[in-house]
Design a protein around this motif. Sequence first.
Motif, short mmCIF file in Angstrom:
data_model
loop_
_atom_site.label_atom_id
_atom_site.label_comp_id
_atom_site.label_asym_id
_atom_site.label_seq_id
_atom_site.Cartn_x
_atom_site.Cartn_y
_atom_site.Cartn_z
N GLY A 221 -48.39 -65.31 -53.26
CA GLY A 221 -49.61 -65.87 -52.69
C GLY A 221 -50.02 -65.22 -51.39
N GLN A 222 -49.48 -64.05 -51.08
CA GLN A 222 -49.79 -63.40 -49.82
C GLN A 222 -51.10 -62.60 -49.92
OE1 GLN A 222 -46.26 -61.12 -48.88
NE2 GLN A 222 -45.30 -62.88 -47.87
N SER A 223 -51.65 -62.32 -48.76
CA SER A 223 -52.86 -61.50 -48.65
C SER A 223 -52.43 -60.09 -48.26
CB SER A 223 -53.79 -62.09 -47.60
OG SER A 223 -54.99 -61.37 -47.51
N VAL A 224 -52.87 -59.10 -49.04
CA VAL A 224 -52.40 -57.73 -48.88
C VAL A 224 -53.58 -56.79 -48.62
CG1 VAL A 224 -51.13 -55.82 -49.97
CG2 VAL A 224 -50.50 -58.21 -50.49
N LEU A 225 -53.41 -55.91 -47.64
CA LEU A 225 -54.39 -54.86 -47.37
C LEU A 225 -53.76 -53.53 -47.77
CD1 LEU A 225 -56.99 -53.67 -46.13
CD2 LEU A 225 -55.85 -53.74 -43.89
N MET A 226 -54.39 -52.81 -48.69
CA MET A 226 -53.89 -51.51 -49.15
C MET A 226 -54.89 -50.44 -48.72
SD MET A 226 -53.19 -50.12 -53.04
CE MET A 226 -51.62 -50.96 -53.24
N VAL A 227 -54.42 -49.49 -47.91
CA VAL A 227 -55.25 -48.38 -47.46
C VAL A 227 -54.72 -47.10 -48.09
CG1 VAL A 227 -56.18 -47.11 -45.49
CG2 VAL A 227 -55.72 -49.56 -45.28
N GLY A 228 -55.49 -46.54 -49.01
CA GLY A 228 -55.03 -45.38 -49.75
C GLY A 228 -56.06 -44.27 -49.79
N ASP B 233 -50.89 -60.70 -44.65
CA ASP B 233 -49.44 -60.85 -44.54
C ASP B 233 -48.73 -59.51 -44.69
OD1 ASP B 233 -49.42 -63.87 -44.63
OD2 ASP B 233 -50.38 -63.44 -46.56
N LEU B 234 -49.35 -58.59 -45.44
CA LEU B 234 -48.73 -57.30 -45.74
C LEU B 234 -49.80 -56.22 -45.72
CD1 LEU B 234 -46.38 -55.49 -46.87
CD2 LEU B 234 -47.14 -56.18 -49.16
N ALA B 235 -49.47 -55.08 -45.12
CA ALA B 235 -50.34 -53.90 -45.17
C ALA B 235 -49.54 -52.77 -45.80
CB ALA B 235 -50.80 -53.50 -43.77
N VAL B 236 -50.17 -52.05 -46.71
CA VAL B 236 -49.52 -50.95 -47.43
C VAL B 236 -50.40 -49.72 -47.27
CG1 VAL B 236 -48.63 -50.13 -49.64
CG2 VAL B 236 -48.56 -52.58 -49.10
N THR B 237 -49.79 -48.61 -46.89
CA THR B 237 -50.55 -47.38 -46.72
C THR B 237 -49.70 -46.18 -47.11
OG1 THR B 237 -51.98 -46.17 -45.17
CG2 THR B 237 -49.93 -47.06 -44.29
N SER B 238 -50.31 -45.01 -47.07
CA SER B 238 -49.61 -43.79 -47.47
C SER B 238 -48.89 -43.18 -46.27
CB SER B 238 -50.60 -42.78 -48.05
OG SER B 238 -51.33 -42.14 -47.02
N ALA B 239 -48.30 -41.99 -46.48
CA ALA B 239 -47.64 -41.28 -45.40
C ALA B 239 -48.58 -40.30 -44.70
CB ALA B 239 -46.43 -40.53 -45.95
N LEU B 240 -49.87 -40.35 -45.02
CA LEU B 240 -50.84 -39.39 -44.51
C LEU B 240 -51.67 -40.00 -43.37
CD1 LEU B 240 -51.91 -38.05 -48.00
CD2 LEU B 240 -50.63 -36.77 -46.27
N LEU B 241 -51.90 -39.19 -42.33
CA LEU B 241 -52.55 -39.69 -41.12
C LEU B 241 -53.90 -40.33 -41.37
CD1 LEU B 241 -51.88 -36.92 -38.43
CD2 LEU B 241 -51.18 -39.32 -38.33
N ARG B 242 -54.70 -39.76 -42.26
CA ARG B 242 -56.04 -40.30 -42.44
C ARG B 242 -56.01 -41.72 -42.98
NH1 ARG B 242 -54.92 -36.33 -46.18
NH2 ARG B 242 -55.48 -36.63 -48.39
N ALA B 243 -54.94 -42.08 -43.69
CA ALA B 243 -54.78 -43.45 -44.15
C ALA B 243 -54.11 -44.33 -43.09
CB ALA B 243 -53.98 -43.49 -45.44
#
Length: 240
Positions: free
Chosen positions: A179-186, A55-65
């Motif tokens: 209750g959401q499913s979150v993907l965090m790429v850091g 439902d949500l993806a969270v990542t940084s401001a950096l290209l590799r992420a």
Amino acid sequence: MTLQTGTLVVLRHGQSIWNRANRFTGWSDVGLSVQGVADAQRVGERLREAGFRFDLAVTSALLRATDTLAHVLRTLEQPPPRTVRSWRLNDRHYGMLTGMEKDEAALAYGAERVRQWRRGFDLAPPALDADLHAALVRALHDDAMPHADALPRTESLRDTLRRVLPLWDECVAPALTRGQSVLMVGHGNSLRALFKQLDNIGDDAIASVEVAHAEPLVMKFDATLSVISRTPLAALAASR
């Protein structure tokens, strides 16, 4: 019965070109290596096979992420989730070490000192020159990022944790509570900092915590957002 919230999948980006070159990257905006692209695509395939949808993806401001996230979502083949791109999830700012080859840094500053900067909680490398720091910040193209003068020119892991926590509190935690499913790429250090908080890891013990590239970790929480399980995706898939 333990009430559960949503699921968090935590992922360190795939190999970058400076990971391959054994350089301190920090806030330098370098891209993925060929292996890093393959890493990200493989993660997307594994998440698709395991039936994950986000439902949500969270990542940084950096290209590799951000590029890792893009490859994962493209391979996952699901409608794009709401995506938050934030400088708060950036890797730790390595100050004057930024761009240095790691063996070169050990020769310049001493191997033990560099080890303390890398693995400790409170110590920060020497601050980066203000002009070089401003150039790093300009390269990130993040409209929500404060002016370079308001940002640190070096960070300890403690400093990194302080800037990551508002993103957790204001964005990730509410989504999990719903209750959401979150993907965090850091990044290795921003994720180490977050794990220290979530798992209540001591200042000395955090030195031994490692976060591998492109190895997703599936985390479950109770209603108070205390961690109740953390399982590598590979182990989860093997148990099915």
